[in-house]
Scaffold this active site. Sequence first.
Site, PDB file in Angstrom:
ATOM      1  N   GLU A  71      46.839  10.507  40.916  1.00 29.21           N
ATOM      2  CA  GLU A  71      46.014  10.191  39.747  1.00 29.21           C
ATOM      3  C   GLU A  71      45.131  11.363  39.323  1.00 29.21           C
ATOM      4  O   GLU A  71      44.710  11.418  38.176  1.00 29.21           O
ATOM      5  CB  GLU A  71      45.183   8.927  39.995  1.00 29.21           C
ATOM      6  CG  GLU A  71      44.075   9.067  40.997  1.00 29.21           C
ATOM      7  CD  GLU A  71      43.375   7.728  41.280  1.00 29.21           C
ATOM      8  OE1 GLU A  71      44.061   6.764  41.637  1.00 29.21           O
ATOM      9  OE2 GLU A  71      42.150   7.670  41.122  1.00 29.21           O
ATOM     10  N   TYR A  93      35.008   2.391  47.287  1.00 29.18           N
ATOM     11  CA  TYR A  93      35.767   3.399  48.036  1.00 29.18           C
ATOM     12  C   TYR A  93      34.928   3.918  49.199  1.00 29.18           C
ATOM     13  O   TYR A  93      33.755   4.206  49.036  1.00 29.18           O
ATOM     14  CB  TYR A  93      36.195   4.543  47.115  1.00 29.18           C
ATOM     15  CG  TYR A  93      37.083   4.049  46.003  1.00 29.18           C
ATOM     16  CD1 TYR A  93      38.336   3.527  46.287  1.00 29.18           C
ATOM     17  CD2 TYR A  93      36.651   4.057  44.687  1.00 29.18           C
ATOM     18  CE1 TYR A  93      39.154   3.035  45.282  1.00 29.18           C
ATOM     19  CE2 TYR A  93      37.463   3.569  43.670  1.00 29.18           C
ATOM     20  CZ  TYR A  93      38.715   3.060  43.970  1.00 29.18           C
ATOM     21  OH  TYR A  93      39.514   2.573  42.986  1.00 29.18           O
ATOM     22  N   HIS A 122      43.228  -5.314  41.729  1.00 29.85           N
ATOM     23  CA  HIS A 122      42.331  -4.767  42.754  1.00 29.85           C
ATOM     24  C   HIS A 122      41.384  -5.870  43.218  1.00 29.85           C
ATOM     25  O   HIS A 122      40.682  -6.472  42.404  1.00 29.85           O
ATOM     26  CB  HIS A 122      41.553  -3.600  42.151  1.00 29.85           C
ATOM     27  CG  HIS A 122      40.535  -2.994  43.068  1.00 29.85           C
ATOM     28  ND1 HIS A 122      40.821  -1.923  43.887  1.00 29.85           N
ATOM     29  CD2 HIS A 122      39.241  -3.299  43.304  1.00 29.85           C
ATOM     30  CE1 HIS A 122      39.737  -1.598  44.588  1.00 29.85           C
ATOM     31  NE2 HIS A 122      38.749  -2.422  44.248  1.00 29.85           N
ATOM     32  N   GLU A 166      47.355   4.629  48.943  1.00 30.53           N
ATOM     33  CA  GLU A 166      47.140   5.461  47.757  1.00 30.53           C
ATOM     34  C   GLU A 166      46.194   6.620  48.062  1.00 30.53           C
ATOM     35  O   GLU A 166      45.238   6.458  48.831  1.00 30.53           O
ATOM     36  CB  GLU A 166      46.512   4.512  46.722  1.00 30.53           C
ATOM     37  CG  GLU A 166      46.363   5.052  45.343  1.00 30.53           C
ATOM     38  CD  GLU A 166      45.894   3.922  44.409  1.00 30.53           C
ATOM     39  OE1 GLU A 166      46.360   2.767  44.525  1.00 30.53           O
ATOM     40  OE2 GLU A 166      45.048   4.207  43.554  1.00 30.53           O
ATOM     41  N   HIS A 183      48.647   5.481  36.848  1.00 35.20           N
ATOM     42  CA  HIS A 183      47.231   5.118  37.018  1.00 35.20           C
ATOM     43  C   HIS A 183      46.787   4.214  35.863  1.00 35.20           C
ATOM     44  O   HIS A 183      46.968   4.565  34.699  1.00 35.20           O
ATOM     45  CB  HIS A 183      46.430   6.426  37.007  1.00 35.20           C
ATOM     46  CG  HIS A 183      44.999   6.295  37.416  1.00 35.20           C
ATOM     47  ND1 HIS A 183      43.993   6.972  36.766  1.00 35.20           N
ATOM     48  CD2 HIS A 183      44.408   5.588  38.408  1.00 35.20           C
ATOM     49  CE1 HIS A 183      42.830   6.707  37.351  1.00 35.20           C
ATOM     50  NE2 HIS A 183      43.050   5.868  38.348  1.00 35.20           N
ATOM     51  N   ARG A 200      51.734   8.673  40.777  1.00 30.90           N
ATOM     52  CA  ARG A 200      50.866   7.809  39.978  1.00 30.90           C
ATOM     53  C   ARG A 200      49.882   8.596  39.103  1.00 30.90           C
ATOM     54  O   ARG A 200      48.677   8.402  39.163  1.00 30.90           O
ATOM     55  CB  ARG A 200      50.151   6.787  40.851  1.00 30.90           C
ATOM     56  CG  ARG A 200      49.557   7.270  42.130  1.00 30.90           C
ATOM     57  CD  ARG A 200      48.870   6.151  42.889  1.00 30.90           C
ATOM     58  NE  ARG A 200      47.587   5.796  42.325  1.00 30.90           N
ATOM     59  CZ  ARG A 200      47.361   4.814  41.443  1.00 30.90           C
ATOM     60  NH1 ARG A 200      48.341   4.059  40.984  1.00 30.90           N
ATOM     61  NH2 ARG A 200      46.164   4.579  40.995  1.00 30.90           N
ATOM     62  N   GLU A 225      49.515  -0.262  37.938  1.00 33.34           N
ATOM     63  CA  GLU A 225      48.120  -0.661  38.161  1.00 33.34           C
ATOM     64  C   GLU A 225      47.577  -1.258  36.856  1.00 33.34           C
ATOM     65  O   GLU A 225      47.846  -0.751  35.770  1.00 33.34           O
ATOM     66  CB  GLU A 225      47.281   0.572  38.544  1.00 33.34           C
ATOM     67  CG  GLU A 225      45.812   0.248  38.765  1.00 33.34           C
ATOM     68  CD  GLU A 225      44.973   1.483  39.125  1.00 33.34           C
ATOM     69  OE1 GLU A 225      45.461   2.612  38.949  1.00 33.34           O
ATOM     70  OE2 GLU A 225      43.834   1.295  39.586  1.00 33.34           O
ATOM     71  N   HIS A 240      41.374   7.011  48.499  1.00 35.81           N
ATOM     72  CA  HIS A 240      40.599   7.758  47.505  1.00 35.81           C
ATOM     73  C   HIS A 240      40.125   9.100  48.081  1.00 35.81           C
ATOM     74  O   HIS A 240      39.001   9.534  47.836  1.00 35.81           O
ATOM     75  CB  HIS A 240      39.404   6.917  47.024  1.00 35.81           C
ATOM     76  CG  HIS A 240      39.189   7.025  45.540  1.00 35.81           C
ATOM     77  ND1 HIS A 240      38.357   7.959  44.977  1.00 35.81           N
ATOM     78  CD2 HIS A 240      39.690   6.321  44.514  1.00 35.81           C
ATOM     79  CE1 HIS A 240      38.355   7.833  43.670  1.00 35.81           C
ATOM     80  NE2 HIS A 240      39.166   6.841  43.342  1.00 35.81           N
TER      81      HIS A 240
HETATM   82 MG    MG Z   1      43.399   5.536  43.175  1.00 35.50          MG
END
Ligand code: MG
Length: 405
Positions: free
Chosen positions: A262, A158, A127, A236, A312, A283, A339, A212
């Site tokens: 997630e 986010y 990330h 995502e 996740h 995920r 991830e 998000h």
């Molecule tokens: Mg996420």
Amino acid sequence: MKSITIRDVKVFVTAPHGINLVVVKVETSEPELFGYGCATFTWRYKAVVTAVEEYLRPFLIGRSVHDIEDIWQSMMGSSYWRNGPVLNNALSGVDEALWDIKGKLAGMPVYSLLGGKAREGIALYRHADGNSIEEVEEKIHKYMEEGFRYIRVHMGTYGGNFDGSIQKMQHPENAPAGAYYQTRTYMQSVIRLFDRVRTDIGWNLEIMHDIHERLSLADTLAFTKEMEQFKPFFIEDALRPDQMTYFKYLREQTTVPLAMGELFTNPLEWKTLIQNQWIDFIRCHLSDIGGITPAKKLAAFAEAYQVRTAWHGPNDLSPIGMAAQMHLDLNCSNFGIQEFAGFNEAEEEVFPGCPQVRNGYAYLNDTPGIGVGFDEKAAKKYPAVENVDYSWMFSRLEDGTAVRP
Ligand code: MG
């Protein structure tokens, strides 16, 4: 097969990264045979500890360690109402510990018990974020120098922040504190960022982005369509878990690959998405769906619909939990990407045997079981932390309206 039973179940909380991690230990009738599992639901960790100690421990003592499937099914039914994150994490701690024990009994790593390897290393994504394009690009270059080829790219946190957009917002009087964002500024800032990354760094890199769940359906549609030109590896969490059927419209109207899940805790949340092929990557957070046992079934279900896994992997996941999902990454033919948030020195001390990362790939050690231990003495040096700052979770629109993922 020799009878081996569960002698005791213990729970530990430790915070070597400043984030509370929950570890479950299952001890057996064999003095040297035990297993560890991840039960980390960091935001409600005390509730998970209570669920394991007060409800699962008495339910499990005396049960055969061999029958993971029966134990998982009966634990799941033991509360009648089920599928919430607290109880699923409690189940996961026990489930992963039992897989760890099964591997130790067989003398095999868990991926081998599952059928062996489908690949030799696990491709990771990192990330990269920052408060300016230059800052983000600096981080991307650093990751690329380390060998990473998949990078999630963000402006600010986010919801984004661009050129001090948060400072320029016009809130009403008495607006409460929170992580404010303005949808149009957020979308434009990400599009500008992706444009610059493709221009400055090029196309020899897979980039992705996490909405998000900050946008409405109409905004998500407009945003993903504009993002098509940058060919992201995936977008995502485009929509909230309670807006699942809206993925149909995304699928029909954009070519951007979609990753979701997630926040999922219930098979009903992924069933329709996968059956309709409305997403490309599933995920889930392994402990939030109940551990290795449900995750291997989910992966097999997804494989039938050409949906790949992208479990996740944030910091609120113990290295035991990270390794548990990496056994699936090695084994499942429909693995997509993993991830990975990295481990610090204290985590490596508390969790001996952490997966190793070289040139963009993770490697598990080949010791029997999950392969990551837990140094109970070292863990005490990093006790549970209180008053963790999680203000980033309190998203608000410009006028102060609370937004939840
Ligand atoms: Mg996420």
